[in-house]
Design an enzyme around this catalytic site. Sequence first.
Site, mmCIF file in Angstrom:
data_model
loop_
_atom_site.group_PDB
_atom_site.id
_atom_site.type_symbol
_atom_site.label_atom_id
_atom_site.label_comp_id
_atom_site.label_asym_id
_atom_site.label_seq_id
_atom_site.Cartn_x
_atom_site.Cartn_y
_atom_site.Cartn_z
ATOM 1 N N ASP A 7 0.495 -1.132 -2.684
ATOM 2 C CA ASP A 7 0.018 0.226 -2.915
ATOM 3 C C ASP A 7 0.555 1.034 -1.745
ATOM 4 O O ASP A 7 -0.025 1.034 -0.660
ATOM 5 C CB ASP A 7 -1.507 0.265 -2.977
ATOM 6 C CG ASP A 7 -2.033 1.658 -3.287
ATOM 7 O OD1 ASP A 7 -1.313 2.428 -3.959
ATOM 8 O OD2 ASP A 7 -3.146 1.987 -2.850
ATOM 9 N N GLU A 67 2.928 0.545 -8.392
ATOM 10 C CA GLU A 67 2.496 1.473 -9.427
ATOM 11 C C GLU A 67 3.464 2.643 -9.491
ATOM 12 O O GLU A 67 3.956 3.105 -8.461
ATOM 13 C CB GLU A 67 1.088 1.976 -9.105
ATOM 14 C CG GLU A 67 0.421 2.701 -10.246
ATOM 15 C CD GLU A 67 -1.041 2.980 -9.945
ATOM 16 O OE1 GLU A 67 -1.894 2.318 -10.550
ATOM 17 O OE2 GLU A 67 -1.317 3.840 -9.094
ATOM 18 N N ASP A 140 -6.678 0.607 -0.713
ATOM 19 C CA ASP A 140 -5.270 0.318 -0.991
ATOM 20 C C ASP A 140 -5.047 -1.177 -1.241
ATOM 21 O O ASP A 140 -4.176 -1.562 -2.014
ATOM 22 C CB ASP A 140 -4.390 0.765 0.187
ATOM 23 C CG ASP A 140 -4.713 2.173 0.632
ATOM 24 O OD1 ASP A 140 -4.015 3.102 0.216
ATOM 25 O OD2 ASP A 140 -5.691 2.335 1.385
#
Length: 158
Positions: A7, A67, A140
Amino acid sequence: MVVIGFDPGTAITGYGILNKGEDGISIIEYGALTTPSGWGIGRRLNYLFDQVSSLLDLYNPDVVVMENIFFNKNIKTAINIGQAQGVIILAAEQHQKEISILTPLEVKLSVVGYGRATKNQIQYMVKEILKLKDIPKPDDVADALALCISYIYKQEGC
């Protein structure tokens, strides 16, 4: 199969490393790569590159998962995420690792089963799926683990 999820951010990058074996999913390691607020962007990105490269060397994952960047109202945040993501992609490419970019919807559907799941719901499911005592912190880290879980489930057709 060893999966590492990131992340990305320039201040905090969460990471999670999971193994999918015959006995299911197991945790190898998770944590956060942090940089001091006084560091300039170049120093932060260089540090991130070095740390990501070290993790790739140490754990030799089969795939690197992140992502997809979604539109963010805060342009500065979106740029910082994009810069960190670029550094991670570069490190993965230099280590000849497969790179998988998942959408937030894919992660929510596979981890929670609901496309509009909240951050809290995702974190709770990460804790439950991985049989952790507590939700990993900072956020995160839980997000990085959710990416790994989502990738593994996607490979299994879940």
